[in-house]
Write a protein that holds these residues in place. Structure first.
Motif, PDB file in Angstrom:
ATOM      1  N   SER A   1       0.686  -0.928  -0.098  1.00  0.00           N
ATOM      2  CA  SER A   1       0.229  -0.192   0.052  1.00  0.00           C
ATOM      3  C   SER A   1       1.067   1.872   0.600  1.00  0.00           C
ATOM      4  CB  SER A   1      -1.159  -0.073   1.259  1.00  0.00           C
ATOM      5  OG  SER A   1       0.243   0.378   2.496  1.00  0.00           O
ATOM      6  N   ARG A   2       2.156   0.846  -0.112  1.00  0.00           N
ATOM      7  CA  ARG A   2       2.805   2.082   0.274  1.00  0.00           C
ATOM      8  C   ARG A   2       3.854   2.620  -1.235  1.00  0.00           C
ATOM      9  NH1 ARG A   2       7.244   2.593   5.662  1.00  0.00           N
ATOM     10  NH2 ARG A   2       7.545   4.177   4.522  1.00  0.00           N
ATOM     11  N   THR A   3       4.411   3.429  -1.405  1.00  0.00           N
ATOM     12  CA  THR A   3       5.179   3.401  -2.666  1.00  0.00           C
ATOM     13  C   THR A   3       6.443   4.113  -2.066  1.00  0.00           C
ATOM     14  OG1 THR A   3       3.162   5.181  -3.878  1.00  0.00           O
ATOM     15  CG2 THR A   3       5.621   5.103  -4.270  1.00  0.00           C
ATOM     16  N   TRP A   4       7.343   2.632  -3.100  1.00  0.00           N
ATOM     17  CA  TRP A   4       8.794   2.658  -2.654  1.00  0.00           C
ATOM     18  C   TRP A   4       9.890   3.583  -3.284  1.00  0.00           C
ATOM     19  CZ3 TRP A   4       9.881   1.074   2.855  1.00  0.00           C
ATOM     20  CH2 TRP A   4       8.238   0.468   3.301  1.00  0.00           C
ATOM     21  N   ILE A   5      10.904   4.056  -2.940  1.00  0.00           N
ATOM     22  CA  ILE A   5      11.836   3.922  -4.045  1.00  0.00           C
ATOM     23  C   ILE A   5      12.751   3.204  -4.720  1.00  0.00           C
ATOM     24  CG2 ILE A   5      12.042   5.860  -1.721  1.00  0.00           C
ATOM     25  CD1 ILE A   5      15.349   4.426  -1.486  1.00  0.00           C
ATOM     26  N   PHE A   6      12.646   3.416  -5.431  1.00  0.00           N
ATOM     27  CA  PHE A   6      13.914   1.961  -7.053  1.00  0.00           C
ATOM     28  C   PHE A   6      14.075   1.460  -5.825  1.00  0.00           C
ATOM     29  CE2 PHE A   6      13.781   0.899 -10.993  1.00  0.00           C
ATOM     30  CZ  PHE A   6      14.296   0.450 -10.811  1.00  0.00           C
ATOM     31  N   SER A   7      15.099   1.604  -5.353  1.00  0.00           N
ATOM     32  CA  SER A   7      15.951   0.729  -4.896  1.00  0.00           C
ATOM     33  C   SER A   7      15.769  -0.525  -3.022  1.00  0.00           C
ATOM     34  CB  SER A   7      17.255   1.047  -4.469  1.00  0.00           C
ATOM     35  OG  SER A   7      17.238   1.970  -2.595  1.00  0.00           O
ATOM     36  N   ALA A   8      14.581   0.208  -2.938  1.00  0.00           N
ATOM     37  CA  ALA A   8      13.459  -0.851  -2.127  1.00  0.00           C
ATOM     38  C   ALA A   8      12.536  -1.481  -2.527  1.00  0.00           C
ATOM     39  CB  ALA A   8      13.420   0.575  -0.736  1.00  0.00           C
ATOM     40  N   LEU A   9      12.150  -1.841  -4.058  1.00  0.00           N
ATOM     41  CA  LEU A   9      11.101  -3.001  -4.056  1.00  0.00           C
ATOM     42  C   LEU A   9      11.601  -4.003  -3.987  1.00  0.00           C
ATOM     43  CD1 LEU A   9      10.070  -0.967  -7.823  1.00  0.00           C
ATOM     44  CD2 LEU A   9       9.061  -0.717  -5.594  1.00  0.00           C
ATOM     45  N   SER A  10      13.140  -4.024  -4.168  1.00  0.00           N
ATOM     46  CA  SER A  10      12.976  -5.488  -3.528  1.00  0.00           C
ATOM     47  C   SER A  10      13.244  -6.146  -2.468  1.00  0.00           C
ATOM     48  CB  SER A  10      15.345  -5.879  -4.466  1.00  0.00           C
ATOM     49  OG  SER A  10      15.635  -4.243  -3.643  1.00  0.00           O
ATOM     50  N   ASP A  11      12.618  -5.461  -1.110  1.00  0.00           N
ATOM     51  CA  ASP A  11      12.430  -5.793  -0.068  1.00  0.00           C
ATOM     52  C   ASP A  11      11.883  -6.166   0.052  1.00  0.00           C
ATOM     53  OD1 ASP A  11      13.022  -5.647   2.807  1.00  0.00           O
ATOM     54  OD2 ASP A  11      13.685  -4.132   3.024  1.00  0.00           O
ATOM     55  N   SER A  12      11.576  -7.611   0.269  1.00  0.00           N
ATOM     56  CA  SER A  12       9.906  -8.368   0.416  1.00  0.00           C
ATOM     57  C   SER A  12       9.356  -8.166   1.374  1.00  0.00           C
ATOM     58  CB  SER A  12      10.604  -9.901   0.357  1.00  0.00           C
ATOM     59  OG  SER A  12      10.956 -10.319   1.808  1.00  0.00           O
ATOM     60  N   THR A  13      10.130  -7.739   3.230  1.00  0.00           N
ATOM     61  CA  THR A  13       9.604  -7.250   3.858  1.00  0.00           C
ATOM     62  C   THR A  13       8.804  -6.006   3.408  1.00  0.00           C
ATOM     63  OG1 THR A  13      11.053  -5.682   4.560  1.00  0.00           O
ATOM     64  CG2 THR A  13      11.200  -7.786   5.146  1.00  0.00           C
ATOM     65  N   HIS A  14       8.753  -4.505   2.228  1.00  0.00           N
ATOM     66  CA  HIS A  14       8.161  -3.755   2.652  1.00  0.00           C
ATOM     67  C   HIS A  14       6.633  -4.307   1.487  1.00  0.00           C
ATOM     68  CE1 HIS A  14      11.998  -0.994   1.912  1.00  0.00           C
ATOM     69  NE2 HIS A  14      11.581  -1.940   3.009  1.00  0.00           N
ATOM     70  N   TYR A  15       6.712  -5.599   1.063  1.00  0.00           N
ATOM     71  CA  TYR A  15       5.125  -5.758   0.848  1.00  0.00           C
ATOM     72  C   TYR A  15       4.188  -6.730   1.819  1.00  0.00           C
ATOM     73  CZ  TYR A  15       7.368  -4.808  -3.579  1.00  0.00           C
ATOM     74  OH  TYR A  15       8.273  -4.355  -4.306  1.00  0.00           O
ATOM     75  N   GLU A  16       2.764  -6.482   2.065  1.00  0.00           N
ATOM     76  CA  GLU A  16       1.813  -6.940   2.726  1.00  0.00           C
ATOM     77  C   GLU A  16       1.081  -7.853   2.458  1.00  0.00           C
ATOM     78  OE1 GLU A  16       2.150  -3.676   2.148  1.00  0.00           O
ATOM     79  OE2 GLU A  16       0.397  -2.227   3.396  1.00  0.00           O
ATOM     80  N   PHE A  17       1.235  -7.871   1.348  1.00  0.00           N
ATOM     81  CA  PHE A  17      -0.300  -8.632   0.648  1.00  0.00           C
ATOM     82  C   PHE A  17       0.169  -9.613  -0.529  1.00  0.00           C
ATOM     83  CE2 PHE A  17      -3.060  -6.382   2.379  1.00  0.00           C
ATOM     84  CZ  PHE A  17      -2.567  -4.795   2.193  1.00  0.00           C
ATOM     85  N   TRP A  18       0.641 -10.902  -0.520  1.00  0.00           N
ATOM     86  CA  TRP A  18       0.485 -11.885  -0.993  1.00  0.00           C
ATOM     87  C   TRP A  18      -0.215 -13.102  -1.433  1.00  0.00           C
ATOM     88  CZ3 TRP A  18       6.351 -12.161  -1.588  1.00  0.00           C
ATOM     89  CH2 TRP A  18       7.178 -11.352  -0.964  1.00  0.00           C
ATOM     90  N   GLY A  19      -0.071 -13.679  -2.373  1.00  0.00           N
ATOM     91  CA  GLY A  19      -0.653 -14.381  -3.658  1.00  0.00           C
ATOM     92  C   GLY A  19      -0.348 -15.599  -2.859  1.00  0.00           C
ATOM     93  N   GLN A  20      -0.617 -16.933  -3.509  1.00  0.00           N
ATOM     94  CA  GLN A  20      -0.684 -18.293  -3.259  1.00  0.00           C
ATOM     95  C   GLN A  20       0.644 -18.403  -3.940  1.00  0.00           C
ATOM     96  OE1 GLN A  20      -2.582 -17.874  -5.445  1.00  0.00           O
ATOM     97  NE2 GLN A  20      -3.101 -19.115  -6.660  1.00  0.00           N
ATOM     98  N   GLY A  21       1.054 -18.428  -4.863  1.00  0.00           N
ATOM     99  CA  GLY A  21       1.806 -18.805  -5.767  1.00  0.00           C
ATOM    100  C   GLY A  21       1.585 -19.715  -6.142  1.00  0.00           C
ATOM    101  N   THR A  22       2.152 -19.795  -7.586  1.00  0.00           N
ATOM    102  CA  THR A  22       1.877 -21.068  -8.425  1.00  0.00           C
ATOM    103  C   THR A  22       3.430 -21.301  -8.970  1.00  0.00           C
ATOM    104  OG1 THR A  22       1.327 -20.535 -10.783  1.00  0.00           O
ATOM    105  CG2 THR A  22       1.754 -18.704 -10.518  1.00  0.00           C
ATOM    106  N   LEU A  23       3.596 -22.842  -9.230  1.00  0.00           N
ATOM    107  CA  LEU A  23       4.927 -23.293  -9.488  1.00  0.00           C
ATOM    108  C   LEU A  23       5.271 -23.313 -11.521  1.00  0.00           C
ATOM    109  CD1 LEU A  23       6.474 -25.272  -8.924  1.00  0.00           C
ATOM    110  CD2 LEU A  23       5.891 -27.153  -8.788  1.00  0.00           C
ATOM    111  N   VAL A  24       6.695 -23.260 -11.282  1.00  0.00           N
ATOM    112  CA  VAL A  24       6.927 -23.123 -12.536  1.00  0.00           C
ATOM    113  C   VAL A  24       8.260 -23.839 -12.296  1.00  0.00           C
ATOM    114  CG1 VAL A  24       7.884 -21.843 -14.317  1.00  0.00           C
ATOM    115  CG2 VAL A  24       6.360 -20.340 -13.428  1.00  0.00           C
ATOM    116  N   THR A  25       7.994 -25.216 -13.395  1.00  0.00           N
ATOM    117  CA  THR A  25       8.894 -26.187 -13.742  1.00  0.00           C
ATOM    118  C   THR A  25       9.455 -26.025 -14.800  1.00  0.00           C
ATOM    119  OG1 THR A  25       7.548 -27.265 -12.013  1.00  0.00           O
ATOM    120  CG2 THR A  25       9.398 -28.338 -13.029  1.00  0.00           C
ATOM    121  N   VAL A  26      11.068 -26.162 -15.200  1.00  0.00           N
ATOM    122  CA  VAL A  26      11.960 -25.698 -16.244  1.00  0.00           C
ATOM    123  C   VAL A  26      12.613 -26.846 -16.641  1.00  0.00           C
ATOM    124  CG1 VAL A  26      13.262 -24.519 -18.056  1.00  0.00           C
ATOM    125  CG2 VAL A  26      11.376 -22.922 -16.134  1.00  0.00           C
TER     126      VAL A  26
END
Length: 126
Positions: A99-124
């Protein structure tokens, strides 16, 4: 906000796949959105993210030039187009929202995200 990721599957090296993440419950276009992934036995890692529709997008070096994140605000849906897939891309892929806006360098920090989907498996396969 609720997120639901789908579109994963089993593909061969060099193939393409598009993941989708349906969002509900808030103003999608103003949310910071991202994709993360977690390979077996490894920590969750950042793949791509941006602050808003049309904002600068940050990509992990490992996927630059191969993966593209996009949004469809009319459908409240986030996409991850994955091309030239490699066996090392095998992972569970998660979409995330903040729900927040983060500076570009902070986008990669997983702790900045409070909402998550359940995940989908990709197998290559090689």
């Amino acid at each position: 906000v609720q997120l639901q990721a789908f579109g994963g599957g089993l593909v061969q090296a060099g193939d393409s796949l598009r993941l989708s993440c349906a969002a509900s419950g808030r103003t999608f276009s103003r949310s910071t959105m991202a994709w993360f992934r977690q390979a077996p036995g490894k920590d969750r890692e950042f793949v791509v993210g941006n602050n808003r529709s049309g904002g600068s997008t940050s990509y992990a070096d490992s996927v630059k030039g191969r993966f593209t994140m996009s949004r469809d605000n009319a459908k409240n849906t986030l996409y991850l187009q994955m091309n030239s897939l490699k066996p090392e891309d095998t992972a569970v892929y998660y979409c995330a929202a903040s729900s927040r806006t983060w500076i570009f360098s902070a986008l990669s920090d997983s702790t900045h995200y409070e909402f998550w989907g359940q995940g989908t498996l990709v197998t290559v396969s090689s």
